[in-house]
Design a protein around this motif. Structure first.
Motif, short mmCIF file in Angstrom:
data_model
loop_
_atom_site.label_atom_id
_atom_site.label_comp_id
_atom_site.label_asym_id
_atom_site.label_seq_id
_atom_site.Cartn_x
_atom_site.Cartn_y
_atom_site.Cartn_z
N VAL A 69 0.84 -1.21 0.00
CA VAL A 69 0.00 0.00 0.00
C VAL A 69 0.87 1.25 0.00
CG1 VAL A 69 -1.69 1.30 1.34
CG2 VAL A 69 -1.94 -1.18 1.09
N GLU A 70 1.95 1.22 0.78
CA GLU A 70 2.84 2.38 0.83
C GLU A 70 3.53 2.62 -0.51
OE1 GLU A 70 6.66 4.03 3.47
OE2 GLU A 70 5.76 2.06 3.86
N SER A 71 3.90 1.51 -1.22
CA SER A 71 4.53 1.64 -2.55
C SER A 71 3.54 2.20 -3.56
CB SER A 71 5.06 0.28 -3.01
OG SER A 71 6.02 -0.22 -2.11
N PHE A 72 2.28 1.71 -3.54
CA PHE A 72 1.27 2.23 -4.45
C PHE A 72 1.04 3.72 -4.21
CE2 PHE A 72 -3.18 3.28 -5.32
CZ PHE A 72 -3.26 2.96 -6.66
N TYR A 73 0.98 4.08 -2.95
CA TYR A 73 0.79 5.50 -2.63
C TYR A 73 1.99 6.33 -3.07
CZ TYR A 73 0.16 9.74 0.14
OH TYR A 73 0.05 11.05 0.53
N SER A 74 3.22 5.81 -2.92
CA SER A 74 4.42 6.54 -3.33
C SER A 74 4.43 6.71 -4.85
CB SER A 74 5.68 5.80 -2.87
OG SER A 74 5.71 5.70 -1.47
N GLY A 75 4.03 5.64 -5.62
CA GLY A 75 3.98 5.75 -7.08
C GLY A 75 2.96 6.78 -7.54
N TRP A 76 1.79 6.75 -6.92
CA TRP A 76 0.76 7.73 -7.27
C TRP A 76 1.23 9.15 -6.95
CZ3 TRP A 76 -3.33 8.34 -10.11
CH2 TRP A 76 -4.21 9.41 -9.85
N GLN A 77 1.89 9.29 -5.85
CA GLN A 77 2.41 10.61 -5.48
C GLN A 77 3.47 11.06 -6.47
OE1 GLN A 77 0.98 12.11 -2.87
NE2 GLN A 77 2.11 14.02 -3.27
N TRP A 78 4.28 10.11 -7.00
CA TRP A 78 5.31 10.46 -7.99
C TRP A 78 4.67 10.93 -9.29
CZ3 TRP A 78 6.60 8.33 -12.77
CH2 TRP A 78 7.81 8.79 -13.33
N CYS A 79 3.61 10.24 -9.73
CA CYS A 79 2.91 10.67 -10.96
C CYS A 79 2.33 12.07 -10.82
CB CYS A 79 1.79 9.65 -11.30
SG CYS A 79 2.38 8.03 -11.78
N ILE A 80 1.77 12.34 -9.69
CA ILE A 80 1.20 13.68 -9.47
C ILE A 80 2.30 14.73 -9.48
CG2 ILE A 80 0.01 15.13 -7.78
CD1 ILE A 80 -1.61 12.70 -6.96
N ASP A 81 3.44 14.40 -8.89
CA ASP A 81 4.56 15.35 -8.86
C ASP A 81 5.07 15.62 -10.27
OD1 ASP A 81 4.35 15.47 -6.12
OD2 ASP A 81 5.94 14.00 -5.75
N VAL A 82 5.16 14.57 -11.12
CA VAL A 82 5.62 14.76 -12.51
C VAL A 82 4.63 15.62 -13.28
CG1 VAL A 82 6.07 13.57 -14.69
CG2 VAL A 82 6.97 12.66 -12.54
N LEU A 83 3.34 15.35 -13.14
CA LEU A 83 2.33 16.15 -13.83
C LEU A 83 2.38 17.61 -13.42
CD1 LEU A 83 -0.09 16.25 -15.77
CD2 LEU A 83 -1.57 15.64 -13.83
N LEU A 84 2.50 17.83 -12.14
CA LEU A 84 2.59 19.20 -11.66
C LEU A 84 3.87 19.87 -12.15
CD1 LEU A 84 1.34 18.78 -7.97
CD2 LEU A 84 0.08 19.73 -9.92
N GLY A 85 4.96 19.11 -12.28
CA GLY A 85 6.20 19.67 -12.79
C GLY A 85 6.07 20.06 -14.25
N LEU A 86 5.38 19.24 -15.04
CA LEU A 86 5.18 19.58 -16.45
C LEU A 86 4.31 20.83 -16.60
CD1 LEU A 86 4.65 16.00 -17.99
CD2 LEU A 86 6.68 17.48 -18.15
N VAL A 87 3.28 20.90 -15.82
CA VAL A 87 2.41 22.08 -15.87
C VAL A 87 3.19 23.32 -15.47
CG1 VAL A 87 0.36 23.16 -14.86
CG2 VAL A 87 0.32 20.74 -15.50
N ALA A 88 4.03 23.21 -14.43
CA ALA A 88 4.81 24.35 -13.99
C ALA A 88 5.85 24.77 -15.02
CB ALA A 88 5.49 24.03 -12.66
N ALA A 89 6.25 23.83 -15.94
CA ALA A 89 7.29 24.13 -16.93
C ALA A 89 6.69 24.52 -18.28
CB ALA A 89 8.21 22.93 -17.10
N TRP A 90 5.42 24.99 -18.32
CA TRP A 90 4.81 25.34 -19.62
C TRP A 90 5.55 26.45 -20.36
CZ3 TRP A 90 3.06 30.17 -20.75
CH2 TRP A 90 2.86 31.06 -19.66
N PRO A 91 6.16 27.43 -19.73
CA PRO A 91 6.90 28.42 -20.53
C PRO A 91 8.07 27.79 -21.27
CG PRO A 91 6.45 29.27 -18.33
CD PRO A 91 6.14 27.81 -18.30
N LEU A 92 8.74 26.84 -20.65
CA LEU A 92 9.86 26.18 -21.31
C LEU A 92 9.38 25.34 -22.49
CD1 LEU A 92 12.87 25.49 -21.35
CD2 LEU A 92 12.39 23.64 -19.72
#
Length: 286
Positions: free
Chosen positions: A238-261
């Protein structure tokens, strides 16, 4: 040459003469008031006498000088309770006493502070004994010579007591209520000065008679490390699934934050593509 102390004697002689002879042209109350004013006048000392007093204080031998010893010691010990027991035995053996004591236990150290008073003859011996209790980190020794200050306070006290005796002599010869009240008021002020001077002299004698050692020793403390809990396979899954989901959200948020680039990269790709097409068109024409 001292001049002022003769005036009270003249005033007293005038009072005695007035009481034994016939009334003179000067009223008795005026003579008593004049004597009181002479008593209140500070004594005048010449520069020769002041210089002689300073020379007398300076010429005193070292054994008779009034010296005040202070020491501040900080040390690290292995065990505070055991050091407390050893300190009790050490102070009793040195004939010292503890004037102040405080103890504080924090997360990282256990600190004990005490103020020790000891006779000057056992001051150095007690310091050597303290050095065997632990590791001395700092030690500061100071010596204050209060010989001149002690002599000055003692002289002031003798002068004020002599002045009080002269007031008592005048009070015994006063006959009018107004004179008695005036003399008693002046005696009250002199008594306050005498008590304040006596208190200062007692404080000086206490500082000279007992040296002061301010001792601080501490024991470092280590924080206990909590045991890691044992996790089951299901909990780890359960902790690994939660960590993976948290990683996907972090990547998506990073891409959104990098829209000017991303926009700059798209614009650069479009310009490069247009340049490449123009180059190929020119090459075909030739």
């Amino acid at each position: 040459m001292r001049i002022a102390p003769f005036f009270p004697l003249l005033g007293l002689a005038g009072l005695l003469a007035c009481s034994q002879s016939e009334p003179s042209s000067v009223p008795e109350a005026s003579e008593k008031l004049l004597a009181v004013q002479m008593l209140e006048a500070p004594p005048m000392e010449s520069s020769d006498e002041l210089g002689g007093t300073a020379a007398l204080v300076t010429a005193q031998p070292a054994a008779s000088r009034k010296l005040v010893y202070h020491a501040e010691v900080r040390m690290k010990v292995a065990d505070v309770p055991a050091t407390n027991a050893r300190m009790d035995s050490l102070t009793r053996a040195a004939g010292a006493y503890v004037e102040e004591v405080s103890e504080n236990r924090a997360d990282e150290e256990w600190r004990h502070r005490m103020k020790i008073r000891v006779a000057p003859g056992r001051f150095q011996g007690l310091l050597r004994g303290l050095g065997r209790l632990g590791t001395v980190e700092s030690q500061e020794l100071t010596t204050d010579d209060v010989t001149a200050q002690h002599a000055d306070v003692s002289a002031r006290l003798r002068s004020k007591r002599a002045l009080e005796q002269r007031y008592l002599a005048l009070l015994g010869k006063a006959s009018k209520v107004s004179d008695i009240l005036e003399i008693e008021e002046s005696m009250g002020k002199i008594r306050e000065d005498i008590e304040a001077t006596e208190s200062r002299l007692r404080a000086l004698n206490d500082e000279v008679g007992f040296s002061t050692i301010t001792l601080v020793y501490y024991q470092p403390l280590t924080r206990p490390t909590p045991d890691q809990p044992v996790l089951s396979f299901g909990s780890r899954l359960v902790e690994s699934f939660y960590s993976g989901w948290q990683w996907c959200i972090d990547v998506l948020l990073g891409l959104v934050a990098a829209w000017p680039l991303a926009l700059l990269l798209l614009a650069a790709a479009a310009l490069l593509r247009r340049w490449w097409r123009r180059r190929r068109a020119r090459a075909r024409q030739h």
